[in-house]
Design a protein around this motif. Structure first.
Motif, PDB file in Angstrom:
ATOM      1  N   SER A 207       0.815  -1.221   0.000  1.00  0.00           N
ATOM      2  CA  SER A 207       0.000   0.000   0.000  1.00  0.00           C
ATOM      3  C   SER A 207       0.847   1.267   0.000  1.00  0.00           C
ATOM      4  O   SER A 207       0.368   2.330  -0.405  1.00  0.00           O
ATOM      5  N   ILE A 208       2.119   1.180   0.442  1.00  0.00           N
ATOM      6  CA  ILE A 208       2.966   2.375   0.443  1.00  0.00           C
ATOM      7  C   ILE A 208       4.074   2.312  -0.616  1.00  0.00           C
ATOM      8  O   ILE A 208       4.813   3.270  -0.794  1.00  0.00           O
ATOM      9  N   ALA A 209       4.188   1.164  -1.318  1.00  0.00           N
ATOM     10  CA  ALA A 209       5.294   0.972  -2.259  1.00  0.00           C
ATOM     11  C   ALA A 209       4.973   1.495  -3.654  1.00  0.00           C
ATOM     12  O   ALA A 209       3.812   1.668  -4.027  1.00  0.00           O
ATOM     13  N   ASP A 210       6.037   1.739  -4.419  1.00  0.00           N
ATOM     14  CA  ASP A 210       5.897   2.054  -5.848  1.00  0.00           C
ATOM     15  C   ASP A 210       5.811   0.768  -6.663  1.00  0.00           C
ATOM     16  O   ASP A 210       4.973   0.635  -7.546  1.00  0.00           O
ATOM     17  N   ARG A 211       6.716  -0.159  -6.340  1.00  0.00           N
ATOM     18  CA  ARG A 211       6.735  -1.448  -7.031  1.00  0.00           C
ATOM     19  C   ARG A 211       6.917  -2.561  -6.011  1.00  0.00           C
ATOM     20  O   ARG A 211       7.345  -2.309  -4.892  1.00  0.00           O
ATOM     21  N   GLY A 212       6.594  -3.785  -6.442  1.00  0.00           N
ATOM     22  CA  GLY A 212       6.751  -4.908  -5.536  1.00  0.00           C
ATOM     23  C   GLY A 212       7.243  -6.151  -6.239  1.00  0.00           C
ATOM     24  O   GLY A 212       7.101  -6.297  -7.462  1.00  0.00           O
ATOM     25  N   TYR A 213       7.854  -7.013  -5.443  1.00  0.00           N
ATOM     26  CA  TYR A 213       8.277  -8.342  -5.905  1.00  0.00           C
ATOM     27  C   TYR A 213       7.721  -9.354  -4.913  1.00  0.00           C
ATOM     28  O   TYR A 213       7.790  -9.131  -3.698  1.00  0.00           O
ATOM     29  N   VAL A 214       7.189 -10.456  -5.438  1.00  0.00           N
ATOM     30  CA  VAL A 214       6.680 -11.532  -4.595  1.00  0.00           C
ATOM     31  C   VAL A 214       7.682 -12.680  -4.639  1.00  0.00           C
ATOM     32  O   VAL A 214       8.060 -13.148  -5.719  1.00  0.00           O
ATOM     33  N   MET A 215       8.124 -13.126  -3.466  1.00  0.00           N
ATOM     34  CA  MET A 215       9.117 -14.193  -3.377  1.00  0.00           C
ATOM     35  C   MET A 215       8.478 -15.449  -2.818  1.00  0.00           C
ATOM     36  O   MET A 215       7.790 -15.412  -1.794  1.00  0.00           O
ATOM     37  N   GLU A 216       8.689 -16.567  -3.502  1.00  0.00           N
ATOM     38  CA  GLU A 216       8.186 -17.859  -3.062  1.00  0.00           C
ATOM     39  C   GLU A 216       9.266 -18.904  -3.256  1.00  0.00           C
ATOM     40  O   GLU A 216       9.836 -19.017  -4.349  1.00  0.00           O
ATOM     41  N   SER A 217       9.540 -19.670  -2.198  1.00  0.00           N
ATOM     42  CA  SER A 217      10.493 -20.792  -2.264  1.00  0.00           C
ATOM     43  C   SER A 217      11.815 -20.410  -2.926  1.00  0.00           C
ATOM     44  O   SER A 217      12.348 -21.148  -3.760  1.00  0.00           O
ATOM     45  N   GLY A 218      12.329 -19.236  -2.580  1.00  0.00           N
ATOM     46  CA  GLY A 218      13.641 -18.827  -3.066  1.00  0.00           C
ATOM     47  C   GLY A 218      13.675 -18.223  -4.451  1.00  0.00           C
ATOM     48  O   GLY A 218      14.751 -17.974  -5.000  1.00  0.00           O
ATOM     49  N   LEU A 219      12.499 -17.959  -5.022  1.00  0.00           N
ATOM     50  CA  LEU A 219      12.419 -17.379  -6.365  1.00  0.00           C
ATOM     51  C   LEU A 219      11.441 -16.206  -6.383  1.00  0.00           C
ATOM     52  O   LEU A 219      10.516 -16.155  -5.567  1.00  0.00           O
TER      53      LEU A 219
END
Length: 243
Positions: A207-219
């Motif tokens: 909610s406060i970020a410009d961009r995001g990355y989702v990490m799952e199982s080391g990737l």
């Protein structure tokens, strides 16, 4: 700020791998943080987020490339990185419990020697965190978890970082303290500090970020504009308890 300057990649991670014995915790992660951005790296516990942060700041041996301002920083220690303008608030905070609040903040300024500006920085931290000012002569070890988190953030900001790395700043805090921490992260970002925020609290982080990355199982499984990820059905189902 010119578009070229605004789009400058300050931190770039390519093909990052981290292994503990025979277990591959991070399996070839790629992401970047541009000047002025607030980027959130989200994922469940055990996804590899903290291992990624520790690798960036020299706390874990790793493979791949880690570049800051176009130069490799892989394997450099936190003290080297602070001098270059990259500071981290680690998971667990890592404050000096037997020092006062004021002494902890001054430790954050050890790379500087301009006393007047350091004094001004101290006042800025006390404005940002009024509770620390009230208790400035109190031993850090006697503070609540939320107050210790504020102190850890203030200490990192005393180094005047260009990039601030935050690892799980809301972990274990009361809802009211979580509100304060995210308010401060947003304020720091609005003042021009580039921020990489690692969080399990996906909705607050995005909610406060410009961009995001989702990490799952080391990737990295998903990436994109934060608002887009916040409304992605897969993200909502996995991290926001919906679907």
């Amino acid at each position: 700020m010119s578009d070229t300057k605004q789009n400058e990649v300050l931190l770039q991670v390519s093909g990052l791998t981290v292994a503990y014995g025979g277990i591959q915790a991070v399996k070839g992660v790629n992401f970047e943080v541009r000047r002025g951005e607030l980027v959130s790296l989200i994922g469940s516990n055990g996804a590899g987020k903290t291992s990624t942060m520790k690798a960036i700041t020299g706390g874990l041996p790793c493979g791949g490339t880690i570049s800051y301002m176009g130069k490799s920083i892989r394997g450099q220690g936190p003290w080297d990185l602070v001098r270059q303008g990259l500071a981290m608030v680690p998971e667990g905070r890592g404050i000096f419990t037997r020092m006062t609040i004021a002494e902890n903040l001054l430790m954050g300024a050890y790379v500087h020697d301009d006393k007047d500006r350091i004094d001004a920085d101290m006042e800025r931290m006390y404005t940002l965190f009024p509770r620390l000012k009230e208790r400035h002569q109190q031993l850090a070890g006697t503070l609540s978890g939320g107050e210790q988190q504020m102190l850890a953030m203030g200490r990192a900001l005393m180094s005047r970082p260009q990039v601030l790395l935050l690892d799980e700043p809301s972990m274990g805090l009361s809802p009211i303290m979580v509100d304060k921490i995210f308010e401060v992260v947003n304020e720091v970002s609005s003042q021009g500090v580039t921020v990489l925020l690692v969080e399990q609290n996906a909705s607050r982080a995005l909610s406060i970020a410009d961009r995001g990355y989702v990490m799952e199982s080391g990737l990295i499984s998903l990436s994109g504009p934060a608002d887009q990820l916040l409304h992605d059905p897969a993200v909502r189902a996995a991290y926001l308890g919906e679907g």
